[in-house]
Motif scaffolding. Structure first.
Motif, PDB file in Angstrom:
ATOM      1  N   ILE A  60       0.821  -1.219   0.000  1.00 28.95           N
ATOM      2  CA  ILE A  60       0.000   0.000   0.000  1.00 28.95           C
ATOM      3  C   ILE A  60       0.851   1.264   0.000  1.00 28.95           C
ATOM      4  CG2 ILE A  60      -1.930  -1.113   1.181  1.00 28.95           C
ATOM      5  CD1 ILE A  60      -1.020   0.595   3.671  1.00 28.95           C
ATOM      6  N   MET A  61       2.148   1.092   0.163  1.00 25.83           N
ATOM      7  CA  MET A  61       3.037   2.242   0.248  1.00 25.83           C
ATOM      8  C   MET A  61       3.436   2.699  -1.155  1.00 25.83           C
ATOM      9  SD  MET A  61       3.148   2.743   3.461  1.00 25.83           S
ATOM     10  CE  MET A  61       4.485   3.882   3.690  1.00 25.83           C
ATOM     11  N   THR A  62       2.544   3.438  -1.782  1.00 25.15           N
ATOM     12  CA  THR A  62       2.812   4.000  -3.113  1.00 25.15           C
ATOM     13  C   THR A  62       2.589   5.498  -3.067  1.00 25.15           C
ATOM     14  OG1 THR A  62       0.533   3.709  -3.861  1.00 25.15           O
ATOM     15  CG2 THR A  62       2.060   1.862  -4.252  1.00 25.15           C
ATOM     16  N   ALA A  63       3.200   6.194  -3.991  1.00 23.77           N
ATOM     17  CA  ALA A  63       3.073   7.661  -4.038  1.00 23.77           C
ATOM     18  C   ALA A  63       1.610   8.076  -4.168  1.00 23.77           C
ATOM     19  CB  ALA A  63       3.900   8.221  -5.187  1.00 23.77           C
ATOM     20  N   GLY A  64       0.803   7.249  -4.803  1.00 23.87           N
ATOM     21  CA  GLY A  64      -0.616   7.573  -4.966  1.00 23.87           C
ATOM     22  C   GLY A  64      -1.379   7.566  -3.653  1.00 23.87           C
ATOM     23  N   ASN A  65      -0.784   6.999  -2.618  1.00 21.05           N
ATOM     24  CA  ASN A  65      -1.462   6.949  -1.317  1.00 21.05           C
ATOM     25  C   ASN A  65      -1.035   8.073  -0.379  1.00 21.05           C
ATOM     26  OD1 ASN A  65      -3.103   4.745  -1.839  1.00 21.05           O
ATOM     27  ND2 ASN A  65      -1.534   3.284  -1.233  1.00 21.05           N
ATOM     28  N   ASN A  66      -0.178   8.976  -0.850  1.00 16.83           N
ATOM     29  CA  ASN A  66       0.197  10.131  -0.024  1.00 16.83           C
ATOM     30  C   ASN A  66      -1.055  10.902   0.359  1.00 16.83           C
ATOM     31  OD1 ASN A  66       2.947   9.822   0.194  1.00 16.83           O
ATOM     32  ND2 ASN A  66       3.417  11.076  -1.602  1.00 16.83           N
ATOM     33  N   PRO A  81      -5.918   7.361  14.473  1.00 20.84           N
ATOM     34  CA  PRO A  81      -5.935   7.757  13.066  1.00 20.84           C
ATOM     35  C   PRO A  81      -4.669   8.547  12.722  1.00 20.84           C
ATOM     36  CG  PRO A  81      -7.518   9.040  14.338  1.00 20.84           C
ATOM     37  CD  PRO A  81      -6.927   8.040  15.268  1.00 20.84           C
ATOM     38  N   GLY A  82      -4.219   8.379  11.496  1.00 17.57           N
ATOM     39  CA  GLY A  82      -3.046   9.103  11.029  1.00 17.57           C
ATOM     40  C   GLY A  82      -3.183   9.388   9.546  1.00 17.57           C
ATOM     41  N   ARG A  83      -2.232  10.139   9.018  1.00 21.72           N
ATOM     42  CA  ARG A  83      -2.245  10.478   7.607  1.00 21.72           C
ATOM     43  C   ARG A  83      -0.887  10.104   7.014  1.00 21.72           C
ATOM     44  NH1 ARG A  83      -5.880  13.384   5.135  1.00 21.72           N
ATOM     45  NH2 ARG A  83      -6.638  14.310   7.044  1.00 21.72           N
ATOM     46  N   LEU A  84      -0.919   9.430   5.895  1.00 23.12           N
ATOM     47  CA  LEU A  84       0.296   8.978   5.221  1.00 23.12           C
ATOM     48  C   LEU A  84       0.903  10.154   4.463  1.00 23.12           C
ATOM     49  CD1 LEU A  84       1.886   6.386   4.859  1.00 23.12           C
ATOM     50  CD2 LEU A  84       0.464   5.847   2.897  1.00 23.12           C
ATOM     51  N   GLU A  85       2.099  10.579   4.870  1.00 20.77           N
ATOM     52  CA  GLU A  85       2.730  11.725   4.223  1.00 20.77           C
ATOM     53  C   GLU A  85       3.795  11.335   3.215  1.00 20.77           C
ATOM     54  OE1 GLU A  85       4.000  15.115   6.329  1.00 20.77           O
ATOM     55  OE2 GLU A  85       2.336  15.057   7.735  1.00 20.77           O
ATOM     56  N   HIS A  86       4.637  10.387   3.561  1.00 19.96           N
ATOM     57  CA  HIS A  86       5.740   9.989   2.676  1.00 19.96           C
ATOM     58  C   HIS A  86       5.624   8.494   2.412  1.00 19.96           C
ATOM     59  CE1 HIS A  86       7.594  13.879   3.277  1.00 19.96           C
ATOM     60  NE2 HIS A  86       7.437  13.724   4.582  1.00 19.96           N
ATOM     61  N   ALA A  87       4.798   8.141   1.451  1.00 19.27           N
ATOM     62  CA  ALA A  87       4.538   6.732   1.173  1.00 19.27           C
ATOM     63  C   ALA A  87       5.728   6.026   0.534  1.00 19.27           C
ATOM     64  CB  ALA A  87       3.304   6.597   0.276  1.00 19.27           C
ATOM     65  N   ASP A  88       6.730   6.798   0.153  1.00 19.59           N
ATOM     66  CA  ASP A  88       7.903   6.174  -0.479  1.00 19.59           C
ATOM     67  C   ASP A  88       9.009   5.847   0.520  1.00 19.59           C
ATOM     68  OD1 ASP A  88       8.323   8.884  -0.029  1.00 19.59           O
ATOM     69  OD2 ASP A  88       9.748   9.055  -1.688  1.00 19.59           O
ATOM     70  N   LYS A  89       8.817   6.173   1.810  1.00 16.81           N
ATOM     71  CA  LYS A  89       9.826   5.909   2.835  1.00 16.81           C
ATOM     72  C   LYS A  89       9.180   5.228   4.039  1.00 16.81           C
ATOM     73  CE  LYS A  89      13.072   9.372   1.556  1.00 16.81           C
ATOM     74  NZ  LYS A  89      14.155   8.868   0.882  1.00 16.81           N
ATOM     75  N   LYS A 102      14.263   3.501   5.081  1.00 17.66           N
ATOM     76  CA  LYS A 102      14.512   2.890   3.776  1.00 17.66           C
ATOM     77  C   LYS A 102      13.401   3.307   2.824  1.00 17.66           C
ATOM     78  CE  LYS A 102      16.894  -1.292   5.353  1.00 17.66           C
ATOM     79  NZ  LYS A 102      18.130  -1.182   4.617  1.00 17.66           N
ATOM     80  N   THR A 103      13.726   3.282   1.545  1.00 17.82           N
ATOM     81  CA  THR A 103      12.664   3.461   0.557  1.00 17.82           C
ATOM     82  C   THR A 103      11.841   2.177   0.557  1.00 17.82           C
ATOM     83  OG1 THR A 103      13.909   2.508  -1.280  1.00 17.82           O
ATOM     84  CG2 THR A 103      14.181   4.891  -0.896  1.00 17.82           C
ATOM     85  N   THR A 104      10.664   2.235  -0.007  1.00 21.03           N
ATOM     86  CA  THR A 104       9.838   1.023  -0.032  1.00 21.03           C
ATOM     87  C   THR A 104      10.531  -0.085  -0.821  1.00 21.03           C
ATOM     88  OG1 THR A 104       8.564   1.951  -1.868  1.00 21.03           O
ATOM     89  CG2 THR A 104       7.610   2.167   0.331  1.00 21.03           C
ATOM     90  N   GLU A 105      11.234   0.251  -1.869  1.00 19.21           N
ATOM     91  CA  GLU A 105      11.961  -0.762  -2.646  1.00 19.21           C
ATOM     92  C   GLU A 105      13.084  -1.391  -1.819  1.00 19.21           C
ATOM     93  OE1 GLU A 105      11.385  -2.356  -5.570  1.00 19.21           O
ATOM     94  OE2 GLU A 105       9.494  -1.275  -5.362  1.00 19.21           O
TER      95      GLU A 105
END
Length: 156
Positions: A60-66, A81-89, A102-105
């Motif tokens: 679920i950690m994709t840039a589209g989910n920021n 509850p929280g808000r996803l700010e940096h889905a790539d890290k 780490k990055t998601t990759e």
């Protein structure tokens, strides 16, 4: 009846020549080893499941989910509850209380390596446990035979 001890350098042991008390001691030692190895495999499988769950969570950690709302676990049954700010890290627990960003990759690669390592170790320990269980079975069988022989000798 002989079997090879755990160390490949150890000589074969002829269990048919062991006195009953030594045979019993060997049986008890093998039972402990099989139990220990079986418990170790179960513990490694629990860790493996946690790594697999973490790896799946990265999907679920994709840039589209920021900016999307998420539930952040504080305990296993308490969330906020929280808000996803940096889905790539992500922050990855790398052991003994240390975390790395780490990055998601990079995190996916980390979990793939850990899962491969765990799978290899589970397989190796399982093979050893199976061998020990086979040894235990032979010793149990010989122990029962010798016990019956001793009881028959008492009756005569």
């Amino acid at each position: 009846v002989t079997f090879k001890m755990a160390s490949s350098a150890a000589p074969r042991l002829d269990i048919s020549k062991l006195p009953l008390p030594q045979l019993n001691g060997l049986r008890e030692e093998l039972e402990k080893e099989v139990d220990y190895l079986t418990n170790s495999v179960q513990q490694l499988k629990l860790v493996q499941a946690k790594f697999f769950e973490s790896q799946k969570s990265l999907e679920i950690m994709t840039a589209g989910n920021n900016g999307k709302e998420v539930m952040v676990p504080l305990t296993s049954s308490l969330y906020v509850p929280g808000r996803l700010e940096h889905a790539d890290k992500v922050m990855v627990d790398v052991g003994t209380g240390y975390y790395m960003e780490k990055t998601t990759e990079e995190a996916k690669e980390f979990f793939e390596r850990k899962l491969k390592f765990l799978t290899e170790n589970i397989d190796a320990i399982s093979r050893i446990a199976q061998g020990k269980a086979g040894d235990l079975s032979m010793v149990e069988e010989m122990f029962q035979q010798r016990l019956q022989e001793a009881e028959r000798a008492k009756k005569q």
